[in-house]
Design an enzyme around this catalytic site. Structure first.
Site, short mmCIF file in Angstrom:
data_model
loop_
_atom_site.label_atom_id
_atom_site.label_comp_id
_atom_site.label_asym_id
_atom_site.label_seq_id
_atom_site.Cartn_x
_atom_site.Cartn_y
_atom_site.Cartn_z
N ASP A 35 0.97 -1.25 0.04
CA ASP A 35 0.13 0.04 -0.15
C ASP A 35 0.90 1.13 0.14
O ASP A 35 1.92 1.20 0.34
CB ASP A 35 -0.86 0.15 1.28
CG ASP A 35 -2.26 -0.73 1.17
OD1 ASP A 35 -2.56 -1.27 0.08
OD2 ASP A 35 -2.66 -1.02 2.20
N LYS A 57 -3.07 3.30 -2.98
CA LYS A 57 -4.24 4.40 -3.21
C LYS A 57 -3.72 5.81 -2.85
O LYS A 57 -3.50 5.96 -1.66
CB LYS A 57 -5.43 3.98 -2.63
CG LYS A 57 -6.03 2.65 -2.83
CD LYS A 57 -7.25 2.42 -2.25
CE LYS A 57 -7.57 0.99 -1.92
NZ LYS A 57 -7.18 0.41 -0.42
N MET A 185 -8.54 8.71 9.03
CA MET A 185 -8.91 9.12 7.69
C MET A 185 -9.96 10.41 7.46
O MET A 185 -10.70 10.73 6.98
CB MET A 185 -9.60 7.97 6.86
CG MET A 185 -8.72 6.66 6.57
SD MET A 185 -9.54 5.43 6.12
CE MET A 185 -10.55 4.74 7.46
N1 SAH Z 1 -4.49 0.09 9.15
C1 SAH Z 1 -3.94 1.25 9.48
C2 SAH Z 1 -5.06 2.51 9.18
C3 SAH Z 1 -5.44 2.35 7.67
S1 SAH Z 1 -6.70 3.67 7.50
C4 SAH Z 1 -3.49 1.41 10.80
O1 SAH Z 1 -3.75 0.50 11.62
O2 SAH Z 1 -2.71 2.52 11.23
C5 SAH Z 1 -5.31 4.91 6.80
C6 SAH Z 1 -5.62 6.11 7.93
O3 SAH Z 1 -4.48 6.01 8.87
C7 SAH Z 1 -4.76 7.43 7.56
O4 SAH Z 1 -5.74 8.10 6.63
C8 SAH Z 1 -4.68 8.24 8.57
O5 SAH Z 1 -5.50 8.64 9.31
C9 SAH Z 1 -3.98 6.91 9.41
N2 SAH Z 1 -2.53 6.82 9.55
C10 SAH Z 1 -1.80 5.78 9.12
N3 SAH Z 1 -0.38 5.87 9.23
C11 SAH Z 1 -0.32 7.06 9.61
C12 SAH Z 1 0.80 8.00 9.90
N4 SAH Z 1 1.98 7.35 9.71
N5 SAH Z 1 0.45 9.28 10.65
C13 SAH Z 1 -0.62 9.64 10.71
N6 SAH Z 1 -1.84 8.98 10.39
C14 SAH Z 1 -1.61 7.75 9.79
#
Ligand code: SAH
Length: 535
Positions: A35, A57, A185
Site C-alpha cells: 500500500d 491508493k 482518515m
Molecule cells: N491500518 C491502518 C489504518 C489504515 S486507514 C492502521 O492500523 O494504522 C489510513 C489512515 O490511518 C490514514 O488516513 C491516517 O488517518 C492513519 N495513518 C496511517 N499512518 C499514519 C501516520 N504515519 N501518521 C498519521 N496517520 C496515519
C-alpha cells in the site's frame, strides 16, 4: 497446493516498528503487494528478488480497486504454488485496513493465509507525539473511529452542514463519550465532524491534535480545539495521512512531545554505497532525522580464490570478469613482506578466501600491513590486525608514495578489486596484485525505488563509478540516448550531491550535479558536511 498469503501490518511508518515476524516473511517473500502508506525502508527490507506490486491508493485517486486487490491475491496464490505472498498494509491489517475483506476472499477461494498484526497508527502516532491515549485520571477509554465512510458527506470547510448528510457515525453517543476520540482518515471531513460533535453537546474547548505523517521523519503535530479544528486544518495545511485525536490527554503532548526536530528531519537522501558499506552512514543519517533510501550502485562479489595480476601484465587495463585459481595460492604469501589493502571490501574478501581455504591469521605473522585510510584500517583491526603504514591523505597515491619511500626493497602484495585503478602499480612497479573481489555495476533499479529516488533532496556519492552508474540507471534524468548520454543539469533529480573525494566531485560536476564535498575522505566528515548544508 496454492501459495500462502500473509496479511502483514507494516506499522505506522518508522521501519523499526515493523514486527520481527513481518520482517522474516518479507525477507523471503516471492511477491509483495503493498500500500501507499508503507515506508520505503520497509520496502527495502523485502527480498530483492520479490515481485513488487504497488496497489497504493492516493487520496482521490484510487489506483487499484479493493475488489481487484482481493482478486489479485487469490490469483497470485493460485498461479504460484508454494509461493510466499506478502500483502503489506500500513499500521495493522485489521484496523480500518480492509484486511478482513481480503481474508474473507482468501477463505472463499480456499487459499491458506496468516495474519501478522502490525502496530496501528491509531495509538502509535499519538505516542510519537507524546500523547498517552488513556492517561490515568483523564481518560478511561479510547475509541478509534473512521472519519471517512462512503456515507459521511464532507462539508466544505467553511460551508454549511449539508442537511442530507446521512451518517452512520453516532455523533450523539460520541459527543457524550468521556473517552479519547481518535479519528483515522478524517482530515477531509473534520470540519463537519467537529461541528456535529459540538452540536451534539461536546465541549468546543476540547483539545484536539492533528498528527501528520506520524513516526516518520516528516512527523508534525498541530494543536487546536474542537471549535477551531476545521479552520486550523486549512490554515496549517494539514494533509493526509494524519490522525485526529480529541480529549484531555492531548494536553499532555505539550510536555511529553519527545520526538525532537533533528537537523535532517524531513530530508530524503539517497545513499549510493554498496549495501554492506551503506549501513553505517544510513544509521547515522537516520539518527539525524533523515529518510534514507539505500540505492547501491555496485554489487561486490568475493572471488573464490585470489586472482594474481602482476603489474607488468596489467598495462593499465582492467580485467572485467575474473575467475580465481587454486587456494594453494595462499602458500605464496611467504613471498611477500608487505600486504597493502585499499578498501574494506578488499579486507573482507581476502580474509573470507583465506579462512575458506582453511588458513587463519597466523599466516600473516611477521608481515607488515598497509592501509589506504582510516576506514580500511578500522576494518583490519576487527580481524585483530594493526596497520604499520597508513598515508596521511588517505589516497592510493599517498599509499604508493609512502610504501615507495619507506620500504623500497620490500616485496609488496596489493589486495584489490578488479576495478582498482593502476595508481599503486605505477608507483610500485614491482608489486604484485591479487584481485580478491569483483565489482559489478547494478544495471537497473526497481520502479518503486526509482520513483523514491526522484523525489529525494540529495544523493550521496562515495566514488566516481557510483556517479556514472547512477546517471545510467536513472535514464529519465539524462538527455540523449545513442552516444554517451550527457545529462543536462536541469534534468537531474535530485540535483544536489554530497561527495567523498575530489575525483567523485569532479565526476558528479561533469554530470551536472551541484556538489558539496567532504573535507576529509571519511564518513564523519561527510555527515558533518551534510548537516552543515541543511542547517
Ligand atoms: N491500518 C491502518 C489504518 C489504515 S486507514 C492502521 O492500523 O494504522 C489510513 C489512515 O490511518 C490514514 O488516513 C491516517 O488517518 C492513519 N495513518 C496511517 N499512518 C499514519 C501516520 N504515519 N501518521 C498519521 N496517520 C496515519
Amino acid at each position: 497446493m496454492s501459495g500462502k498469503v500473509y496479511l502483514i501490518g507494516a506499522g505506522p511508518g518508522d521501519p523499526g516498528l515493523l514486527t520481527l515476524r513481518g520482517k522474516e516473511i518479507l525477507e523471503k517473500a516471492d511477491v509483495v503487494v503493498y500500500d501507499r502508506l508503507v515506508s520505503l525502508a520497509i520496502l527495502g527490507m523485502c527480498n530483492p528478488k520479490a515481485k513488487m506490486v504497488d496497489v497504493g491508493k492516493m487520496p482521490q485517486h484510487h489506483k487499484v480497486k479493493q475488489s481487484e486487490i482481493n482478486k489479485l491475491l487469490v490469483q497470485f496464490a493460485c498461479e504460484m504454488p508454494s509461493a510466499t505472498i506478502a500483502r503489506l498494509k500500513g499500521g495493522d491489517p485489521f484496523v480500518f485496513g480492509r484486511g478482513g475483506e481480503e481474508a474473507l476472499e482468501l477463505v472463499n477461494a480456499g487459499v491458506e493465509f496468516e495474519i501478522v498484526p502490525g502496530i496501528t497508527s491509531a495509538i502509535s502516532v499519538p505516542a510519537y507525539a507524546g500523547i498517552p491515549v488513556s492517561h490515568r485520571g483523564i481518560a478511561t477509554s479510547f475509541h478509534i473511529i473512521t472519519g471517512h465512510e462512503r456515507d459521511v458527506i464532507a462539508a466544505p470547510v467553511s460551508g454549511v452542514i449539508p442537511a442530507q448528510a446521512g451518517i452512520s457515525l453516532d455523533f450523539e453517543a460520541l459527543a457524550h463519550c468521556p473517552g479519547t476520540l481518535i479519528f483515522l482518515m478524517g482530515i477531509a471531513n473534520m470540519d463537519f465532524i467537529a461541528q456535529r460533535l459540538v452540536e451534539c453537546g461536546k465541549d468546543p474547548k476540547t483539545p484536539v491534535a492533528f498528527i501528520e505523517k506520524g513516526t516518520t521523519p516528516y512527523q508534525r503535530t498541530v494543536m487546536a480545539t474542537l471549535a477551531t479544528a476545521g479552520e486550523t486544518i486549512v490554515r496549517e495545511k494539514v494533509t493526509a495521512p494524519a490522525i485526529t485525536i480529541m480529549g484531555g490527554v492531548v494536553e499532555l503532548g505539550k510536555s511529553l512531545a519527545w520526538k525532537k526536530n533533528l537537523p535532517l528531519s524531513g530530508k530524503r537522501l539517497v545513499v549510493t554505497r554498496a549495501a554492506k558499506q551503506a549501513s553505517g552512514i544510513t544509521a547515522r543519517l537516520t539518527a539525524l532525522g533523515a529518510e534514507v533510501i539505500e540505492t547501491p550502485m555496485i554489487e561486490t562479489r568475493t572471488l573464490e580464490c585470489p586472482c594474481v595480476i602482476p603489474a607488468v601484465i596489467l598495462e593499465g587495463r582492467r580485467p572485467d570478469r575474473i575467475t580465481g585459481i587454486s587456494s594453494a595460492i595462499f602458500d605464496s604469501l611467504a613471498d611477500f613482506d608487505v600486504l597493502a589493502f585499499t578498501s574494506v571490501n578488499g579486507v573482507e574478501s581476502f580474509f573470507k578466501q583465506l579462512f575458506d581455504a582453511g588458513y587463519d591469521v597466523r599466516i600473516l605473522a611477521g608481515k607488515k600491513i598497509a592501509s589506504v585510510g582510516k576506514i580500511t584500517e578500522k576494518k583490519l583491526l576487527e580481524y585483530g590486525i594493526r596497520c604499520d603504514y597508513v598515508p596521511e591523505d588517505h589516497t592510493g597515491e599517498g599509499l604508493g608514495k609512502l610504501l615507495a619511500s619507506q620500504c623500497a626493497e620490500c616485496r609488496i602484495l596489493l589486495l584489490q578489486g578488479n576495478l582498482a585503478d593502476d595508481t599503486l602499480q605505477k608507483l610500485l612497479p614491482r608489486a604484485t596484485r591479487w584481485v580478491v573481489y569483483e565489482t559489478l555495476p547494478v544495471s537497473e533499479l526497481p520502479e518503486w525505488k526509482r520513483e523514491a529516488v526522484e523525489s529525494a533532496d540529495a544523493v550521496v556519492f562515495a566514488s566516481s563509478s557510483a556517479v556514472e552508474n547512477f546517471v545510467k540507471v536513472m535514464p529519465q534524468s539524462v538527455e540523449g540516448s545513442d552516444s554517451y548520454p550527457e545529462p543536462r543539469a536541469s534534468n537531474l533529480n535530485p540535483r544536489t550531491s554530497f561527495c567523498i573525494g575530489r575525483l567523485t566531485e569532479a565526476t558528479a560536476r561533469k554530470h551536472g550535479f551541484e556538489t558539496i564535498t567532504s573535507d576529509e575522505t571519511t564518513m564523519d566528515s561527510l555527515v558533518k558536511k551534510i548537516v552543515e548544508y541543511y542547517s
